[in-house]
Design a protein around this motif. Structure first.
Motif, short mmCIF file in Angstrom:
data_model
loop_
_atom_site.label_atom_id
_atom_site.label_comp_id
_atom_site.label_asym_id
_atom_site.label_seq_id
_atom_site.Cartn_x
_atom_site.Cartn_y
_atom_site.Cartn_z
N PHE A 36 0.79 -1.23 0.00
CA PHE A 36 0.00 0.00 0.00
C PHE A 36 0.82 1.28 0.00
CE2 PHE A 36 -2.40 -3.31 2.30
CZ PHE A 36 -3.42 -3.49 1.38
N GLY A 37 2.14 1.16 0.18
CA GLY A 37 2.98 2.35 0.23
C GLY A 37 3.04 2.94 1.62
N LEU A 38 3.94 3.86 1.81
CA LEU A 38 4.16 4.45 3.13
C LEU A 38 2.99 5.33 3.58
CD1 LEU A 38 6.22 4.44 5.37
CD2 LEU A 38 7.40 6.32 4.26
N ARG A 39 2.48 6.14 2.68
CA ARG A 39 1.40 7.07 3.06
C ARG A 39 0.16 6.31 3.54
NH1 ARG A 39 -3.00 9.00 0.83
NH2 ARG A 39 -2.59 8.06 -1.18
N ARG A 40 -0.24 5.27 2.82
CA ARG A 40 -1.44 4.52 3.21
C ARG A 40 -1.20 3.62 4.42
NH1 ARG A 40 -4.35 1.49 -1.41
NH2 ARG A 40 -5.97 1.42 0.17
N SER A 41 0.08 3.44 4.79
CA SER A 41 0.41 2.65 5.99
C SER A 41 0.42 3.49 7.25
CB SER A 41 1.78 1.98 5.81
OG SER A 41 1.77 1.08 4.72
N VAL A 42 0.32 4.80 7.12
CA VAL A 42 0.39 5.70 8.29
C VAL A 42 -0.66 5.36 9.35
CG1 VAL A 42 0.07 8.09 9.05
CG2 VAL A 42 1.62 7.57 7.16
N PRO A 43 -1.93 5.09 9.01
CA PRO A 43 -2.88 4.75 10.07
C PRO A 43 -2.46 3.53 10.88
CG PRO A 43 -4.06 5.33 8.08
CD PRO A 43 -2.60 5.24 7.70
N PHE A 44 -1.91 2.51 10.21
CA PHE A 44 -1.41 1.33 10.93
C PHE A 44 -0.26 1.70 11.85
CE2 PHE A 44 1.83 -2.07 10.96
CZ PHE A 44 1.15 -2.99 11.75
N ILE A 45 0.67 2.51 11.34
CA ILE A 45 1.82 2.95 12.14
C ILE A 45 1.34 3.72 13.38
CG2 ILE A 45 3.83 4.49 12.15
CD1 ILE A 45 4.14 3.76 9.11
N VAL A 46 0.36 4.61 13.18
CA VAL A 46 -0.20 5.38 14.30
C VAL A 46 -0.87 4.44 15.30
CG1 VAL A 46 -2.00 7.05 14.93
CG2 VAL A 46 -0.46 7.53 13.01
N GLY A 47 -1.59 3.43 14.80
CA GLY A 47 -2.25 2.48 15.69
C GLY A 47 -1.26 1.70 16.54
N ILE A 48 -0.17 1.22 15.92
CA ILE A 48 0.85 0.50 16.67
C ILE A 48 1.49 1.42 17.71
CG2 ILE A 48 3.16 -0.53 16.49
CD1 ILE A 48 1.11 -2.47 15.57
N ALA A 49 1.82 2.65 17.29
CA ALA A 49 2.45 3.60 18.22
C ALA A 49 1.53 3.93 19.40
CB ALA A 49 2.86 4.87 17.48
N LEU A 50 0.26 4.20 19.11
CA LEU A 50 -0.69 4.49 20.19
C LEU A 50 -0.88 3.28 21.10
CD1 LEU A 50 -3.54 6.53 18.46
CD2 LEU A 50 -2.01 7.31 20.27
N GLY A 51 -1.00 2.11 20.48
CA GLY A 51 -1.19 0.89 21.26
C GLY A 51 -0.03 0.64 22.21
N LEU A 52 1.20 0.77 21.71
CA LEU A 52 2.35 0.52 22.56
C LEU A 52 2.53 1.63 23.58
CD1 LEU A 52 4.49 -1.56 23.12
CD2 LEU A 52 6.01 -0.38 21.54
N SER A 53 2.18 2.85 23.20
CA SER A 53 2.25 3.97 24.14
C SER A 53 1.33 3.72 25.33
CB SER A 53 1.86 5.27 23.42
OG SER A 53 1.84 6.34 24.31
N LEU A 54 0.08 3.36 25.05
CA LEU A 54 -0.88 3.08 26.12
C LEU A 54 -0.46 1.87 26.94
CD1 LEU A 54 -4.18 3.73 24.15
CD2 LEU A 54 -3.20 5.15 25.97
N LEU A 55 0.06 0.85 26.27
CA LEU A 55 0.48 -0.36 26.96
C LEU A 55 1.69 -0.09 27.85
CD1 LEU A 55 -0.35 -3.27 27.22
CD2 LEU A 55 1.13 -3.82 25.29
N GLY A 56 2.64 0.71 27.36
CA GLY A 56 3.79 1.07 28.18
C GLY A 56 3.37 1.83 29.43
#
Length: 200
Positions: free
Chosen positions: A34-54
């Motif tokens: 999907f390319g980098l731009r369309r992967s941004v929501p997934f990247i944000v989700g992983i970052a938010l998920g790990l942020s909250l989990l940490g």
């Protein structure tokens, strides 16, 4: 928290997020398809998920969750099912140009779900809290530091893995090449489930 401890926490988080696993395989597949731009929501989700989990780990929630065997088993089962479904979806796809109407990248919620259903991520939060907990002035200060550091490190790592996938996509010329690569990425994602069950 001292600067030295913050650097150590950052190193810990970078190694943990860069190491190959389910999230990195999915980020690579997303970048490739999907390319980098369309992967941004997934990247944000992983970052938010790990942020909250940490942050939750620093406050003791992760240790509590993993201390309840039935809840830990439910997390493993749901997480494994979700990863295997994603692996099947990736593994059977071909060229994104031919299948653009069929598939879509994982979004913010999917990225967060991937983290929150992964007992390895909970164990990471517990391990980080146990390692660095006494270095913080308070559990809340540790939670804020973990939330920021883990979220930023996850965003950097997932961006790099997605960019790797994007570079890989530039050398794939035929639908058969895409099918081979997607099958390999799907297999890697499926294999990332094994550590959740082996040796228990």
């Amino acid at each position: 928290m001292t600067l030295g401890t913050l650097i150590a926490v950052t190193g810990f988080a970078l190694v943990a997020t860069m190491t190959p696993g389910g999230a990195t395989a999915l980020a690579t597949a997303s970048g490739a398809n999907f390319g980098l731009r369309r992967s941004v929501p997934f990247i944000v989700g992983i970052a938010l998920g790990l942020s909250l989990l940490g942050g939750a780990g620093a406050l003791g929630l992760a240790a509590l969750v993993l201390a309840i065997p039935s809840l830990e088993l439910a997390l493993r089962a749901l997480g494994s099912g979700y990863l295997l479904w994603l692996a099947w979806r990736i593994g059977r796809s071909g060229s994104p140009q031919r299948e653009a109407h069929v598939t879509a990248p994982v979004g913010v919620f999917g990225g967060m779900l991937l983290l929150w259903l992964n007992p390895k991520a909970w164990a990471l939060a517990v391990g980080a809290a146990a390692t660095f907990g006494e270095k913080a002035s308070s559990p809340m200060a540790l939670a804020v530091a973990f939330a920021i550091v883990f979220g930023v490190c996850a965003a950097i790592s997932m961006t790099l893995w997605s960019a790797t996938g994007l570079m890989l996509s530039r050398v794939l010329r035929t639908d058969r090449h895409w099918r081979w690569v997607n099958a390999a990425l799907g297999l890697l994602l499926a294999l990332s489930v094994l550590p959740m069950w082996v040796g228990r």
